[in-house]
Design an enzyme around this catalytic site. Structure first.
Site, PDB file in Angstrom:
ATOM      1  N   HIS A 125     -32.065  28.803  23.885  1.00 31.82           N
ATOM      2  CA  HIS A 125     -31.996  30.278  23.900  1.00 31.82           C
ATOM      3  C   HIS A 125     -32.580  30.916  22.644  1.00 31.82           C
ATOM      4  O   HIS A 125     -32.748  32.131  22.597  1.00 31.82           O
ATOM      5  CB  HIS A 125     -30.548  30.751  24.058  1.00 31.82           C
ATOM      6  CG  HIS A 125     -29.929  30.378  25.360  1.00 31.82           C
ATOM      7  ND1 HIS A 125     -30.504  30.685  26.582  1.00 31.82           N
ATOM      8  CD2 HIS A 125     -28.771  29.710  25.655  1.00 31.82           C
ATOM      9  CE1 HIS A 125     -29.725  30.226  27.565  1.00 31.82           C
ATOM     10  NE2 HIS A 125     -28.688  29.627  27.029  1.00 31.82           N
ATOM     11  N   ASP A 162     -30.629  23.137  32.539  1.00 30.66           N
ATOM     12  CA  ASP A 162     -29.412  23.850  32.112  1.00 30.66           C
ATOM     13  C   ASP A 162     -29.179  25.027  33.064  1.00 30.66           C
ATOM     14  O   ASP A 162     -30.121  25.600  33.610  1.00 30.66           O
ATOM     15  CB  ASP A 162     -29.628  24.366  30.685  1.00 30.66           C
ATOM     16  CG  ASP A 162     -28.367  24.962  30.062  1.00 30.66           C
ATOM     17  OD1 ASP A 162     -27.740  24.280  29.241  1.00 30.66           O
ATOM     18  OD2 ASP A 162     -28.042  26.130  30.386  1.00 30.66           O
ATOM     19  N   HIS A 164     -28.326  27.957  32.497  1.00 27.18           N
ATOM     20  CA  HIS A 164     -28.836  29.224  31.973  1.00 27.18           C
ATOM     21  C   HIS A 164     -30.351  29.160  31.809  1.00 27.18           C
ATOM     22  O   HIS A 164     -30.905  28.097  31.499  1.00 27.18           O
ATOM     23  CB  HIS A 164     -28.194  29.527  30.609  1.00 27.18           C
ATOM     24  CG  HIS A 164     -26.703  29.612  30.641  1.00 27.18           C
ATOM     25  ND1 HIS A 164     -25.894  28.534  30.326  1.00 27.18           N
ATOM     26  CD2 HIS A 164     -25.880  30.631  30.985  1.00 27.18           C
ATOM     27  CE1 HIS A 164     -24.616  28.902  30.454  1.00 27.18           C
ATOM     28  NE2 HIS A 164     -24.575  30.169  30.859  1.00 27.18           N
ATOM     29  N   ASP A 246     -24.259  22.245  32.270  1.00 28.86           N
ATOM     30  CA  ASP A 246     -23.348  23.323  32.667  1.00 28.86           C
ATOM     31  C   ASP A 246     -23.598  23.829  34.088  1.00 28.86           C
ATOM     32  O   ASP A 246     -22.932  24.763  34.525  1.00 28.86           O
ATOM     33  CB  ASP A 246     -23.402  24.482  31.652  1.00 28.86           C
ATOM     34  CG  ASP A 246     -24.802  24.810  31.172  1.00 28.86           C
ATOM     35  OD1 ASP A 246     -25.776  24.267  31.740  1.00 28.86           O
ATOM     36  OD2 ASP A 246     -24.925  25.616  30.237  1.00 28.86           O
TER      37      ASP A 246
HETATM   38 ZN   LIG Z   1     -26.380  26.670  29.432  1.00 23.23          ZN
END
Ligand SMILES: [Zn+2]
Length: 311
Positions: A125, A162, A164, A246
C-alpha cells in the site's frame, strides 16, 4: 534446488498499538507455520537492510528522510489512520525490502529455485511518497526494480493476491513498461482503488476486482480465465508474488471465502507460469493476513507448494 526462507528477528521490533491487526504476533504465526520438520529443508537467510540505492529506485529521497525522521525514540508515532511507526520500524521495513532483493539475487543466481520473504510490516500500500495501510516502503516494487536494474530483466511479473488492492505497487509501477502488475482483490473494500479500468501507462496493470463473498471456485476460475493467460502472454523472466493471506474466509478485515487449499492452488499455478517461462524463478513476499491461525496455516500451505517445485 530448494526454497529460501528469508526473515529477520527485527520484524518483531515494529510495534503497533494494542488491538491493531498488523501485530507483532504475526511473526509467531510464521514461526509456527514453518517450524515443523517438513520445512527443515528451507534454506534460511537473515533479511539484510535494503540499501538507499534500492529504496530510492521507488521512493524519492525526501520520502525516505521523512520516514527516518518520523521514527520515535520510544512509543508509537501515528503516520495516518492505520499506519504507525515505533523505534524498530525503520529497520523492520528496510529488512523487508532488503530481504525481497536478496530473494531476487538468490533465484537469479540459481542458488535456490524460489524464495519466501516473511517480514512485516507489509509493503504493497505504500505509494511513491505516501505511507499507507500499515506499509512504509513498496517492498515488492523495490524487488522488481532491483531485478531490472541489478539483473537486467525487462519482463518482471508481480502478482498480488492480497484481499486489498495493491495500490502502492500500482502507483510505483504505473509507468514501468518492464513490469506487469496483476492484482486480485475484494471490491468494494479499502483502499477503494483497483477497478478494471486502471490499466497503467503501458497497459501494464491488470486489476481483477472480486465481489464480497467470492469463494475459492470463483477465484480459481478468474485466475484461469483472466490472470494466467495474460501472464503466459507476458512470458515473465521472474515472477514476484505479493502474498497476502487476508482473502482467507476467517480473516477479520475482508469478506472473501478462500481456504488454505485455494492459496496452495494459486501458488502452484504461478509456479507453473514461472516453470514455463523462467526456470521456475519465484520470489514471494508476505503482505497481509490478520487471523493468526489462518495466517499460519495459509503460509504453511503456500511455502509447501514452493518447496514441491523441482527443476
Ligand atoms: Zn491486505
Amino acid at each position: 534446488m530448494t526454497t529460501a526462507y528469508i526473515t529477520h528477528p527485527d520484524a518483531k521490533l515494529h510495534q503497533t498499538p494494542a488491538g491493531h491487526p498488523e501485530q507483532v504476533d504475526r511473526m509467531a504465526a510464521l514461526e509456527t507455520a514453518l517450524g515443523g520438520a517438513e520445512f527443515a529443508a528451507l534454506m534460511r537467510h537473515h533479511a539484510p537492510l535494503a540499501s538507499d540505492v534500492q529504496v530510492l529506485r521507488c521512493h524519492p529521497e525526501t520520502y525516505l528522510d521523512r520516514i527516518r525522521r518520523a521514527i520515535p525514540a520510544a512509543g508509537i508515532y501515528q503516520l495516518d489512520a492505520d499506519t504507525h511507526v515505533s523505534n524498530g520500524s525503520l529497520n523492520a521495513a528496510l529488512r523487508g525490502a532488503g530481504g525481497a532483493c536478496l530473494g531476487v539475487d538468490l533465484v537469479m543466481r540459481g542458488d535456490v529455485r524460489n524464495a519466501f520473504v516473511g517480514m512485516r510490516p507489509p509493503g504493497h500500500h505504500a505509494e511513491t511518497a505516501t505511507p499507507m495501510g500499515f506499509c512504509l516502503f513498496g517492498t515488492v516494487a523495490i524487488a522488481a526494480r532491483h531485478a531490472m536494474e541489478q539483473h537486467g530483466l525487462s519482463r518482471v511479473a508481480v502478482v498480488d493476491f492480497d484481499v486489498h488492492h495493491g495500490n502502492g505497487t500500482q502507483d510505483l509501477l504505473w509507468d514501468e513498461s518492464r513490469a506487469l502488475f496483476v492484482s486480485s482483490h475484494q471490491m468494494p473494500l479499502w483502499p477503494g482503488t483497483g477497478g478494471a479500468d486502471e490499466r497503467g501507462a503501458h497497459g501494464n496493470v491488470i486489476n481483477v476486482p472480486l465481489a464480497p463473498g467470492t469463494d475459492g471456485a470463483t477465484f480459481r476460475r478468474v485466475y484461469e480465465d483472466i490472470v494466467l493467460p495474460q501472464l503466459d502472454r507476458f512470458a515473465p523472466e521472474l515472477v514476484l508474488i505479493s502474498a497476502g493471506f487476508d482473502a482467507h474466509r476467517d480473516d477479520p478485515l475482508a469478506q472473501l471465502e478462500l481456504s488454505e487449499q485455494d492459496f496452495a492452488w494459486v501458488t502452484g499455478a504461478l509456479c507453473d507460469i514461472a516453470a514455463r517461462h523462467c526456470d521456475g524463478r519465484v520470489v514471494s513476499v508476505l503482505e497481509g493476513g490478520y487471523d493468526l491461525r489462518a495466517l499460519s496455516t495459509s503460509v504453511a500451505a503456500h511455502v509447501a507448494v514452493l518447496m514441491e517445485q523441482q527443476a
